[in-house]
Design a protein around this motif. Structure first.
Motif, PDB file in Angstrom:
ATOM      1  N   ILE A   1       0.540  -3.660   0.941  1.00 20.99           N
ATOM      2  CA  ILE A   1       0.522  -5.124   0.830  1.00 20.99           C
ATOM      3  C   ILE A   1       1.839  -5.627   0.254  1.00 20.99           C
ATOM      4  CG2 ILE A   1      -0.540  -7.046  -0.451  1.00 20.99           C
ATOM      5  CD1 ILE A   1      -3.232  -5.489  -0.071  1.00 20.99           C
ATOM      6  N   ALA A   2       2.348  -4.964  -0.782  1.00 19.02           N
ATOM      7  CA  ALA A   2       3.616  -5.383  -1.393  1.00 19.02           C
ATOM      8  C   ALA A   2       4.769  -5.281  -0.400  1.00 19.02           C
ATOM      9  CB  ALA A   2       3.896  -4.558  -2.642  1.00 19.02           C
ATOM     10  N   VAL A   3       4.789  -4.233   0.412  1.00 26.67           N
ATOM     11  CA  VAL A   3       5.844  -4.086   1.418  1.00 26.67           C
ATOM     12  C   VAL A   3       5.704  -5.179   2.478  1.00 26.67           C
ATOM     13  CG1 VAL A   3       6.686  -2.628   3.304  1.00 26.67           C
ATOM     14  CG2 VAL A   3       6.248  -1.636   1.056  1.00 26.67           C
ATOM     15  N   LEU A   4       4.486  -5.443   2.927  1.00 22.60           N
ATOM     16  CA  LEU A   4       4.280  -6.497   3.922  1.00 22.60           C
ATOM     17  C   LEU A   4       4.721  -7.854   3.387  1.00 22.60           C
ATOM     18  CD1 LEU A   4       0.826  -5.490   5.442  1.00 22.60           C
ATOM     19  CD2 LEU A   4       3.084  -5.245   6.470  1.00 22.60           C
ATOM     20  N   CYS A   5       4.460  -8.099   2.115  1.00 14.06           N
ATOM     21  CA  CYS A   5       4.847  -9.377   1.512  1.00 14.06           C
ATOM     22  C   CYS A   5       6.360  -9.534   1.436  1.00 14.06           C
ATOM     23  CB  CYS A   5       4.226  -9.518   0.123  1.00 14.06           C
ATOM     24  SG  CYS A   5       2.446  -9.778   0.182  1.00 14.06           S
ATOM     25  N   ALA A   6       7.096  -8.437   1.440  1.00 10.32           N
ATOM     26  CA  ALA A   6       8.560  -8.500   1.419  1.00 10.32           C
ATOM     27  C   ALA A   6       9.109  -9.099   2.705  1.00 10.32           C
ATOM     28  CB  ALA A   6       9.149  -7.110   1.193  1.00 10.32           C
ATOM     29  N   PHE A   7       8.298  -9.156   3.748  1.00  8.40           N
ATOM     30  CA  PHE A   7       8.741  -9.723   5.016  1.00  8.40           C
ATOM     31  C   PHE A   7       8.396 -11.205   5.128  1.00  8.40           C
ATOM     32  CE2 PHE A   7       8.690  -5.224   5.771  1.00  8.40           C
ATOM     33  CZ  PHE A   7       9.838  -5.035   6.524  1.00  8.40           C
ATOM     34  N   LEU A   8       7.743 -11.764   4.107  1.00  6.64           N
ATOM     35  CA  LEU A   8       7.433 -13.193   4.071  1.00  6.64           C
ATOM     36  C   LEU A   8       8.545 -13.923   3.327  1.00  6.64           C
ATOM     37  CD1 LEU A   8       3.637 -12.906   3.155  1.00  6.64           C
ATOM     38  CD2 LEU A   8       4.624 -13.369   5.411  1.00  6.64           C
TER      39      LEU A   8
END
Length: 146
Positions: free
Chosen positions: A65-72
């Protein structure tokens, strides 16, 4: 035990690898590894202390989730680094187990916003991780309820 291993990994990464945060237009490695980098020893110790006091082991999904949020979009002016995104995803996941979104917003959201007002803190990544952690665990629990 899993939290202690995570702390050991954070310390080893801090000692042997350079600080690698991510910026919005930065390279992929920064977005994938920013959770392991820390700005200084106090930043590292603060995150390790929070990990140490958690009762529930941090799940791998919190990292994802933290990695995915880095793309927002995060609107940060400085590189983002640290395990706090993972921690906020973990907190969101824990609150979702109780299924009480209103209480999470009442108790955790104000703390999240207040800490996000500190200089050098990426409020957006914390909010994204908190809410996506909650949503993920909420949806998983609904799936298992069927």
């Amino acid at each position: 035990m899993r939290n202690k291993i995570f702390i050991i990994i954070l310390v080893i990464y801090y000692i042997f690898f350079p600080q690698m945060g991510y910026v919005w237009d930065g390279d992929l490695s920064g977005k994938l590894l920013y959770s392991f980098s820390h700005a200084n020893i106090f930043h590292l110790l603060g995150n390790c202390f929070v990990i140490w006091i958690f009762k529930m082991p941090i799940r791998i999904e919190a990292f994802v989730i933290a990695v995915l949020c880095a793309f927002l979009p995060c609107f940060a002016t400085q590189p983002t680094m640290g395990a706090s995104g993972v921690l906020f995803a973990h907190i969101g996941m824990c609150w979702a187990q109780n299924g009480n979104f209103k209480n999470m917003c009442k108790y955790i959201l104000p703390i999240t916003i207040l800490t996000g007002l500190l200089p050098g803190v990426n409020l957006m990544i914390h909010l994204y991780c908190l809410f996506l952690g909650y949503l993920y665990n909420f949806l998983i629990s609904k799936q298992y309820a069927k």
